[in-house]
Scaffold this active site. Structure first.
Site, mmCIF file in Angstrom:
data_model
loop_
_atom_site.group_PDB
_atom_site.id
_atom_site.type_symbol
_atom_site.label_atom_id
_atom_site.label_comp_id
_atom_site.label_asym_id
_atom_site.label_seq_id
_atom_site.Cartn_x
_atom_site.Cartn_y
_atom_site.Cartn_z
ATOM 1 N N CYS A 137 0.821 -1.156 0.056
ATOM 2 C CA CYS A 137 0.047 -0.190 -0.001
ATOM 3 C C CYS A 137 0.947 1.136 -0.075
ATOM 4 O O CYS A 137 1.438 1.797 1.088
ATOM 5 C CB CYS A 137 -1.004 0.047 1.056
ATOM 6 S SG CYS A 137 -2.002 1.292 1.229
ATOM 7 N N CYS A 140 -0.346 4.231 2.066
ATOM 8 C CA CYS A 140 -0.286 3.965 3.561
ATOM 9 C C CYS A 140 1.311 4.242 3.835
ATOM 10 O O CYS A 140 1.339 4.996 4.887
ATOM 11 C CB CYS A 140 -0.410 2.648 4.215
ATOM 12 S SG CYS A 140 -1.934 1.774 3.286
ATOM 13 N N ASP A 141 2.225 3.635 2.965
ATOM 14 C CA ASP A 141 3.503 3.490 3.484
ATOM 15 C C ASP A 141 4.672 4.596 2.618
ATOM 16 O O ASP A 141 5.663 4.676 3.150
ATOM 17 C CB ASP A 141 4.257 2.091 3.620
ATOM 18 C CG ASP A 141 2.952 1.116 4.402
ATOM 19 O OD1 ASP A 141 2.536 1.623 5.338
ATOM 20 O OD2 ASP A 141 2.905 0.155 4.069
#
Ligand code: NDP
Length: 320
Positions: A137, A140-141
């Site tokens: 992701c 997200c990261d």
């Protein structure tokens, strides 16, 4: 044991739309959100293709709107995982669900909206660096890789989207595509191809994610020439598609080989009465927020009809 008319499992566009319709039909639905409330769209940035948002909207914000709308009509939203499903094959009988491996709860109708989860390549080295350079992701990261070089695997819309996102914060993004062409839509492909700091390597497969404590490179092979090389990178983003989250229904509901729940064409009806499947858990073709929302609506309308028909039958049996 708690008994309900309607339990909705999952809180993506399908689950929330089912909740809005079920709540407005006075079914008093209870929703279990799963471990990722809001579903896959909470890990995306701009959503530009959901009607009603002419300027686009951020995925998490859109899911917050869905949630508010479902709550406005009385949906009870509970944070929890359905870890076991004992679905009845007898029409009108309650279905039993286990929540977080302990509490049991029953419902006359169950609307499945459990969505799908990211797939990984299955390499040992990928597992080894999970959370230490390997991610599925970028949204997200990606932030953790600001100023660093990264690799993205996959040739679909997800890979294109992740690569474009990462290119805004990373000096170089290398995309590895195993075929000689993209699977992504032309617009997404063009966006990647026109981004100067993204390099796309076709016919390229990952052999190993390399590093010590964290990722330092990716060893790849050209599947046409056999040539191997190491691409320096500190992040390895896997964007190769998703697997439906339907394991708890295996052996009870009809599914295809991958695990997508089979529904009667044009409906959300499964092989068990009172159980309806919606969203990505049953859709391997479209997999869009708007189609998921549409099928959530279908699931709720069918649940409502099912309850009504069942109650009418019980009533007429009591009268005769
Ligand atoms: P897709 O299934 O569309 O694409 C998966 C990609 O990963 C393909 O290029 C596939 O290659 C590759 N792949 C699969 N397994 C491996 C493997 N073991 N090793 C290397 N490569 C592999 O998945 P997506 O997640 O990209 O998209 C899913 C759906 O969601 C699509 O319908 C897409 O349109 C939609 N979507 C829409 C977005 C948007 O509109 N903003 C954003 C993201 C997704 P191959 O072609 O060889 O099988």
């Amino acid at each position: 044991m708690e008994k309900h008319n309607c339990i909705i499992i999952g809180s993506g566009p399908a689950g929330y739309t089912a909740a809005i319709y079920a709540a407005r039909a006075n079914l008093k639905p209870v929703m279990y959100t799963g471990m990722e409330p809001g579903g896959q769209l909470t890990t995306t940035t701009d959503v530009e293709n959901f009607p009603g948002y002419p300027e686009g909207i951020m995925g998490p914000e859109m899911m917050e709107d869905f949630k508010k709308q479902a709550e406005r009509f009385g949906t009870e939203i509970r944070f929890g995982m359905v870890t076991k499903a004992e679905l009845s094959s007898v029409p009108g009988e309650y279905h039993t669900l286990t929540i977080d491996e302990k509490d049991k709860i029953q419902a006359k109708t169950v609307i499945i909206a459990t969505g799908a989860s990211a797939k990984y390549l299955g390499l040992d080295s990928e597992k080894q660096f999970m959370g230490h350079g390997v991610s599925a992701c970028a949204i997200c990261d990606g932030f953790f890789y600001k100023g660093l070089e990264v690799v993205v695997v996959g040739g679909g819309d997800s890979a294109a989207e992740e690569a474009t996102y990462l290119a805004k914060m990373c000096p170089k993004v290398t995309v590895l595509i195993r075929k000689d062409h993209w699977r992504a839509s032309k617009i997404m492909e063009n966006r990647v191809m026109n981004t100067p700091n993204i390099e796309v390597l076709f016919n390229t497969e990952t052999l190993e994610v390399m590093g010590d404590k964290t990722v330092s490179g990716v060893r790849v092979k050209n599947n046409q020439t056999g040539e191997e090389k190491v691409i320096p990178a500190e992040g390895f983003f896997v964007a190769i598609g998703h697997k439906p989250n339907t394991g708890i229904f295996k052996g009870q509901l009809d599914m295809d080989d991958v695990g997508y729940i089979k529904t009667k064409p044009g409906t959300a009806t499964t092989n068990l009465s009172g159980v309806f499947a919606t969203g990505d858990a049953q859709d391997k073709i479209y997999r869009q927020a708007v189609t998921a929302a549409g099928s959530g609506c279908m699931g709720a309308l069918e649940a409502e009809r099912y309850l009504q028909e069942y109650e009418e039958k019980v009533e007429s049996a009591q009268l005769s």
